[in-house]
Structures are given as C-alpha cells and as structure tokens.
Design a protein around this motif. Structure first.
Motif, PDB file in Angstrom:
ATOM      1  N   ASP A 218       0.845  -1.188   0.000  1.00  0.00           N
ATOM      2  CA  ASP A 218       0.000   0.000   0.000  1.00  0.00           C
ATOM      3  C   ASP A 218       0.883   1.241   0.000  1.00  0.00           C
ATOM      4  OD1 ASP A 218       0.842   0.485   2.650  1.00  0.00           O
ATOM      5  OD2 ASP A 218      -1.014  -0.277   3.537  1.00  0.00           O
ATOM      6  N   ASP A 219       0.270   2.416  -0.044  1.00  0.00           N
ATOM      7  CA  ASP A 219       1.061   3.641  -0.157  1.00  0.00           C
ATOM      8  C   ASP A 219       1.887   3.913   1.093  1.00  0.00           C
ATOM      9  OD1 ASP A 219       0.303   4.134  -2.735  1.00  0.00           O
ATOM     10  OD2 ASP A 219      -1.219   5.645  -2.238  1.00  0.00           O
ATOM     11  N   ASP A 249       5.915   9.889  -2.174  1.00  0.00           N
ATOM     12  CA  ASP A 249       4.839  10.186  -3.131  1.00  0.00           C
ATOM     13  C   ASP A 249       5.195   9.758  -4.548  1.00  0.00           C
ATOM     14  OD1 ASP A 249       3.398  11.243  -1.067  1.00  0.00           O
ATOM     15  OD2 ASP A 249       3.738  13.340  -1.609  1.00  0.00           O
ATOM     16  N   HIS A 252       3.961   6.318  -5.608  1.00  0.00           N
ATOM     17  CA  HIS A 252       2.568   5.922  -5.425  1.00  0.00           C
ATOM     18  C   HIS A 252       1.847   5.593  -6.727  1.00  0.00           C
ATOM     19  CE1 HIS A 252       2.422   7.991  -1.210  1.00  0.00           C
ATOM     20  NE2 HIS A 252       3.165   6.896  -1.237  1.00  0.00           N
TER      21      HIS A 252
END
Length: 265
Positions: A218-219, A249, A252
């Motif tokens: 997941d992020d 970021d 992502h």
C-alpha cells in the motif's frame, strides 16, 4: 528540530579547508566551485547533478561539520535519513543543510548525497540515452538497449536503497534484484523504464513474489498478501516481521498500477 548553524562570513581555516576538500573529493564531488560566507562549494566531475557545500562550525574550525545540498530530491531524502542533523539557515538557493558533531557522520551523509544524486531522475536516463544513441531498431539492437537500460536501472536502485533490500536488510548483491513496479515492457517511455521510483531493490524471494503479483504494497509501504497464498510461502516471506517500505509520493502512481493489475484493489 532545526538548529542554527554557526557558519560565519569568514575564510575557512587552512587545516579544515584541506579536510573538507578531501571529504568532497573522496565522496564524488571533485570539482571545486568557489567559496562564500564560510562555505566551500563543490560539484561532481562525472556530471552528477546538484552542487554541495561544506563548512566547519567553530571560530577555529572543526566540529560541528556542515553539509548543504542543492538537489531538491537529495535534500528531501537526507531529511528523512538524518532528521537529527537538520540545520539552518540554508545557504543561497540550496534546499537543505545538515550539521554533524562528527566528521565521519558528515562524510556518511556526503556519500549518500552523491549516490542519491546519481540515482534520482533524470541522471540514469541521460547516461542510458548517451550509451544507446548509435543503436538502431533491429531485434539485436533492441535487446542490447534493454540490457544497457536494465544495468543503469539496477545501478540506480542500488544507489537509492543504499545497497540493501529495505525489507530484509540483505546486502549480498548476488541475492538482490532490481524489481520494476510497472514492468519494462509495459512502460510508455524510457524515462519511466529508468525511473528509480518505478523500482524496488528486493531480496530474490520477495522479488519473485512481487513480480508474480503474489504480494504488493500500500502507499504506506505495508505488505499486501494474496489471501490464497500458500502458508509455506507466507512463512518464507514473513511479512509480519518486516518494517514497511519507506515509499514516498513519487512511488505511489506506479504502486497503484501494480495493485490494480494484480487485483489488490
């Protein structure tokens, strides 16, 4: 918390000038670029982007030792890796400054600055484009392009992840794999193929599982495991014993592609 530097507008003491010059030279910044306000400025002679500046702190020179970096991506990464060393003010147009009580710590950060600048976009791409400029579009030449590109991609990941798998801590290079998040063949451009943020440096067993879509992240960097995964494989991966991947970021978008492609969302 950031603390004020004690770098003053004065010439660098000759003894400490020599030490700072040696530190810069030994860690990839071998091109002197002037002096101002107590800082010595350097660039890489290999074309690695971004200027760095070094200084010593006391009236007589010596500790604390200061490093400033111009490259925004390098500054952001160093802020995460050396949070206790943040310093201010930052000289000129530089993007981050760091203070160290020990010269060895300053040299460690200087080494990271060089390797990060060498890994981050778009330096690997520019090296790759120079190397393949004379190649055409035959099958053999396409294979050659990919081999060269994969080499630069692996080198960038080794630099970015500090030569070890961030999940397992394994640093034996024979057991490390350069894992594309969006595979080479599915990338829309060489820029995406060579982007260090489209990759992970993983131990071989994690690479195989990630490449096959048995796991994703997941992020927040937490491992996602296929619910039907063989318990023996889960035991081998030991996902609950690892720290989350330190994704930022820039990772992502590609990681979202991986999760969607393999049915994690």
């Amino acid at each position: 918390m950031a603390r004020s530097t004690s770098v003053r507008s004065r010439p660098v003491h000759p003894i400490y000038r020599s030490e700072l010059q040696q530190a810069a030279y030994n860690h990839g910044f071998r091109k002197e670029n002037g002096e101002a306000d107590g800082w010595l400025y350097f660039r890489s002679d290999e074309g690695v982007p971004g200027e760095i500046a070094l200084a010593s702190g006391s009236e007589e020179g010596g500790a604390p030792w200061f490093l400033a970096v111009e490259h925004a991506g390098v500054a952001a990464k160093l802020r995460g890796e050396f949070p206790a060393a943040l310093a201010e003010p930052v000289p000129g147009q530089f993007r981050g400054a760091f203070a160290f009580s020990d010269q060895a710590e300053m040299r460690q950060a200087l080494s990271r600055a060089f390797h990060l600048a060498r890994a981050l976009p778009t330096f690997p791409l520019s090296q790759f484009e120079a190397d393949v400029a004379s190649l055409g579009d035959t099958e053999v030449e396409r294979i050659t392009r990919e081999r060269i590109g994969q080499g630069y991609f692996r080198g960038a990941l080794l630099d970015y992840w500090n030569n070890k798998c961030p999940l397992t801590g394994i640093s034996e290079r024979a057991l490390l794999r350069a894992s594309h998040i969006v595979p080479w063949a599915r990338c829309g451009s060489d820029e995406e193929r060579l982007d260090v943020f489209n990759g992970l440096l993983l131990a071989a067993h994690w690479d195989a599982a990630f490449d096959a879509g048995l796991v994703s992240f997941d992020d927040g960097g937490r491992a996602l495991i296929r619910p039907d995964l063989d318990p023996a494989v889960i035991s081998l991966l030991a996902p609950h014993e690892i720290a989350p991947l330190p994704l930022i970021d820039a990772h992502h978008r590609q990681m979202a592609w991986h999760r969607k492609h393999f049915g994690f969302e």
